[in-house]
Design an enzyme around this catalytic site. Structure first.
Site, PDB file in Angstrom:
ATOM      1  N   GLU A 145       0.812  -1.210   0.000  1.00  0.00           N
ATOM      2  CA  GLU A 145       0.000   0.000   0.000  1.00  0.00           C
ATOM      3  C   GLU A 145       0.847   1.261   0.000  1.00  0.00           C
ATOM      4  OE1 GLU A 145      -2.397   3.384   1.497  1.00  0.00           O
ATOM      5  OE2 GLU A 145      -0.531   2.528   2.305  1.00  0.00           O
ATOM      6  N   GLU A 146       1.943   1.266   0.737  1.00  0.00           N
ATOM      7  CA  GLU A 146       2.755   2.474   0.860  1.00  0.00           C
ATOM      8  C   GLU A 146       3.413   2.886  -0.459  1.00  0.00           C
ATOM      9  OE1 GLU A 146       2.728   4.511   3.123  1.00  0.00           O
ATOM     10  OE2 GLU A 146       2.114   3.502   4.953  1.00  0.00           O
ATOM     11  N   HIS A 160       3.191   9.388   9.274  1.00  0.00           N
ATOM     12  CA  HIS A 160       4.452   9.251   8.545  1.00  0.00           C
ATOM     13  C   HIS A 160       5.599   9.988   9.239  1.00  0.00           C
ATOM     14  CE1 HIS A 160       3.153   7.680   4.334  1.00  0.00           C
ATOM     15  NE2 HIS A 160       2.501   7.091   5.320  1.00  0.00           N
TER      16      HIS A 160
END
Length: 365
Positions: free
Chosen positions: A241-242, A342
């Protein structure tokens, strides 16, 4: 169970809309703490996937792997003609060795997106291609004030000024290569996971291991209480996903509704907080399904959950990735509020609990 000498009561008992619910929050925080301490940057997630698979298996939930290495667990529902898929991603931010410098230090390239200054001073581990682990510290090339003076603070933090100091006696690139470290090796950032007495969980990589722990909490509740969901339910644990393509493929074909469970981002101009489940109306890729958003909001409101509705101008999810890949189903996005996303992340067990409650209500009401 305890972490860092902190003990919580094992079960939180709630009654929502006439439904008696017993949520094992100690199970959820225990799972989250363990998962946070398993390094899993995008592309190097096998150990974390193994861990989640073992948890599904211990609950008696059947699983299989996709060709890309994602994990799918399934609970049969009352109706198997249509299926529901909940998604959470186990992959995280990280780094990779870009260059072995002549002074024996390492230049890195990013895995995922984050500001360079957010990893400055962090302890890390380099995993060589042959599986050996070496610790180090992420520093700027001008880290010492006594050597570089004002340049220590004025140096721009970017890929050219950030390097890894390896905890080995190395003076040049040949010394590093003798250790077995090479370009393309993974760099893990220390999670530093901690659960506080006040119920906060602070750690790197709560995005999206907090979501994965919430999914396991939902699954455990259904299994422990012998509850059959309205529709056959898939738990899709993605692993890219990242980097943008976590749930782009291999979603079960009968899926008609897809709910991504991913972190919400509190901050200035946002409604989200660290104690609520957030229902996302829109992110950087566009709006989520309106009717599904209304349904989730009504469930949260009618059952007195702590919830927020929010918009994220710089975010995306497995749900948006699936839509970009051309899947034809309705997509929603919910998740616990995670501060300083993040970066130096933090959430609260109340946010996890409210996320789990909404997931259970969605599958059973």
């Amino acid at each position: 169970k305890s972490f860092n000498c902190i003990v919580f009561i094992d079960y939180d008992i709630i009654i929502l809309g006439g439904i008696y619910m017993q949520i094992s929050m100690d199970y959820v925080t225990d799972i989250l703490y363990k998962l946070l301490n398993i390094p899993s940057p995008s592309g190097n997630t096998a150990k974390a996937i193994d861990f989640v698979e073992n948890e599904f298996n211990s609950l008696g939930i059947k699983t299989y792997r996709t060709n890309k290495g994602a994990l799918i667990g399934t609970i049969d529902g009352k109706d198997s003609n249509e299926e529901i898929t909940l998604s959470g991603h186990v992959d995280t931010l990280g780094g990779m060795v870009k260059e072995i410098k002549s002074n024996g230090r390492l230049k890195i390239t990013q895995i995922g997106g984050y500001p360079w200054n957010s990893i400055e001073g962090e302890y890390c581990t380099i995993e060589s291609s042959d599986g050996n682990l070496y610790t180090g510290t992420i520093l700027t090339t001008k880290a010492s004030t006594h050597v570089h003076g004002d340049k220590t603070s004025s140096t721009k933090r970017d890929e050219d000024s950030i390097e890894i100091r390896i905890d080995e006696k190395v003076k040049n690139n040949e010394d590093v290569e003798k250790l077995g470290i090479s370009v393309g090796d993974y760099v893990f950032f220390d999670a530093r996971a901690e659960i506080t007495k006040s119920g906060f969980i602070k750690s790197r990589h709560l995005d999206d291991k907090a979501g994965v722990a919430s999914i396991l909490g939902i699954a455990k509740y259904l299994v422990d209480n012998n509850i059959v969901p309205n529709y056959t339910t898939n738990f899709f644990i993605s692993n890219y996903e990242e980097v943008g393509h976590g749930a782009s493929a291999a979603i079960p074909e009968k899926t008609t509704e897809f709910i991504a469970i991913d972190m919400a981002a509190p901050g200035e101009g946002q409604t989200s907080d660290e104690y609520s489940v957030t229902i996302c109306a829109k992110d950087s890729t566009g709006p989520y399904d309106l009717e599904l958003k209304k349904h989730l909001t009504k469930l949260a409101k009618d059952n007195s959950l702590n919830y927020k509705v929010d918009i994220y101008p710089y975010d995306g999810s497995d749900g948006s990735g699936a839509l970009r890949a051309g899947h034809d189903f309705r997509v929603g996005l919910i998740g616990p509020g995670v501060d300083a996303s993040h970066s130096f992340e933090r959430t609260h067990r109340e946010a996890l609990e409210n996320t789990i409650k909404l997931g259970i209500l969605y599958l059973t009401k």
